[in-house]
Design an enzyme around this catalytic site. Structure first.
Site, mmCIF file in Angstrom:
data_model
loop_
_atom_site.group_PDB
_atom_site.id
_atom_site.type_symbol
_atom_site.label_atom_id
_atom_site.label_comp_id
_atom_site.label_asym_id
_atom_site.label_seq_id
_atom_site.Cartn_x
_atom_site.Cartn_y
_atom_site.Cartn_z
ATOM 1 N N CYS A 140 0.723 -1.103 0.207
ATOM 2 C CA CYS A 140 -0.019 -0.102 0.067
ATOM 3 C C CYS A 140 0.832 1.242 -0.027
ATOM 4 C CB CYS A 140 -0.827 -0.307 1.155
ATOM 5 S SG CYS A 140 -2.384 0.876 0.907
ATOM 6 N N HIS A 168 -3.083 -5.404 2.845
ATOM 7 C CA HIS A 168 -2.751 -5.424 4.280
ATOM 8 C C HIS A 168 -3.287 -6.821 4.950
ATOM 9 C CE1 HIS A 168 -1.827 -1.115 4.456
ATOM 10 N NE2 HIS A 168 -2.899 -0.898 4.049
HETATM 11 N N1 GLN Z 1 -2.124 6.827 2.415
HETATM 12 C C1 GLN Z 1 -2.219 6.168 1.378
HETATM 13 C C2 GLN Z 1 -3.682 6.075 0.720
HETATM 14 O O1 GLN Z 1 -4.560 6.437 1.427
HETATM 15 C C3 GLN Z 1 -1.974 4.568 1.703
HETATM 16 C C4 GLN Z 1 -2.628 3.775 2.761
HETATM 17 C C5 GLN Z 1 -2.361 2.652 3.224
HETATM 18 O O2 GLN Z 1 -0.986 2.459 3.143
HETATM 19 N N2 GLN Z 1 -3.162 1.837 3.822
HETATM 20 O O3 GLN Z 1 -3.861 5.474 -0.509
#
Ligand code: GLN
Length: 244
Positions: free
Chosen positions: A94, A194
């Protein structure tokens, strides 16, 4: 045999227990009698990635991604660029995945110029892409079905020179538009998943370990593990995540 693993930014990029992927990588090596040495490199830590076989970067909120920008461009970005071009294996999740690209423009208009190691960019959207999802890795990435959890506002678009990790079967993936999920460039694996993603997806984990072992030793054969519990957890989620 051994693998040297560097866990980058464990202090700021560890959303949804992404650090659990390190435990999974270590266990699946240990169960095969392969040693793993893990080094954590956070903000302010100097690191020479030439000493490592496998790098891991987890996810984080927009704020954390902005926080680490200065540190990134103080040395780690050039280390990462060199390691990518040297064929070292990366698993990036992510926010950590987004960071490997050219830039991330948050929905509030903040532009984070990232590493540029992989030809992709990300643009924040007003709606978050959240939920359990599943995607099929391409044949060149092992072909396994991955079940996971995504939570991102960023929509990632791949450049011409890079291929997706897989195709979405249920959920959003890279951007909820083109059916792609993640990225594969050289031995960089990026995914929005995740969870941590690896414990429930043993085939995907072994594919990443195999990639790192082959880069270090030329060839490597990972003996199959029982994976009864892992397969049970995987299959339950695969059934529960119907096509959306
Ligand atoms: N901040 C980034 C987004 O919202 C990554 C989010 C994350 O790592 N879950 O796309």
């Amino acid at each position: 045999m051994e693998l040297n693993i560097c866990y980058l930014y464990p202090d700021v990029l560890n959303l949804y227990g992404d650090g659990g992927n390190i435990i999974c990588l270590q266990r699946r090596l240990q169960w095969r009698g392969i040693t793993s040495n893990v080094t954590r490199a956070g903000i302010g830590d100097k690191v020479s990635l030439a000493d490592y076989d496998l790098m891991f970067i987890g996810g984080g909120q927009d704020f954390e991604q902005e926080v680490l920008l200065e540190d990134l461009h103080r040395g780690k970005a050039s280390e990462i660029l060199a390691a990518v071009e040297d064929g070292k294996t990366f698993l990036t999740i992510c926010g950590g995945y987004q960071m490997m690209g050219n830039y991330y423009q948050t929905h509030e208009g903040v532009r984070c110029d990232f590493i540029g190691a992989v030809d992709l960019y990300t643009v924040g959207s007003p709606t978050r892409m959240i939920g359990n999802y599943k995607y099929r890795c391409t044949a060149g990435n092992g072909g396994s079905l991955v079940v996971g959890f995504e939570n991102h506002s960023g929509k990632t678009y791949l450049g011409d020179g890079v291929s997706p990790l897989g195709t979405v079967e249920a959920g959003y993936g890279n951007n909820g538009e083109d059916g792609t999920e993640g990225v594969r460039y050289r031995n960089v694996f990026g995914t929005y998943s995740h969870g941590p993603v690896l414990p429930k997806n043993p085939e995907f984990c072994d594919y990443i370990l195999q990639t790192a072992l082959e880069r270090r030793y030329g060839s490597a054969q990972l003996e199959p593990l029982g994976d009864r519990e892992e397969a049970y957890a995987h299959d339950i989620m695969a059934k529960r995540i119907g096509a959306k």
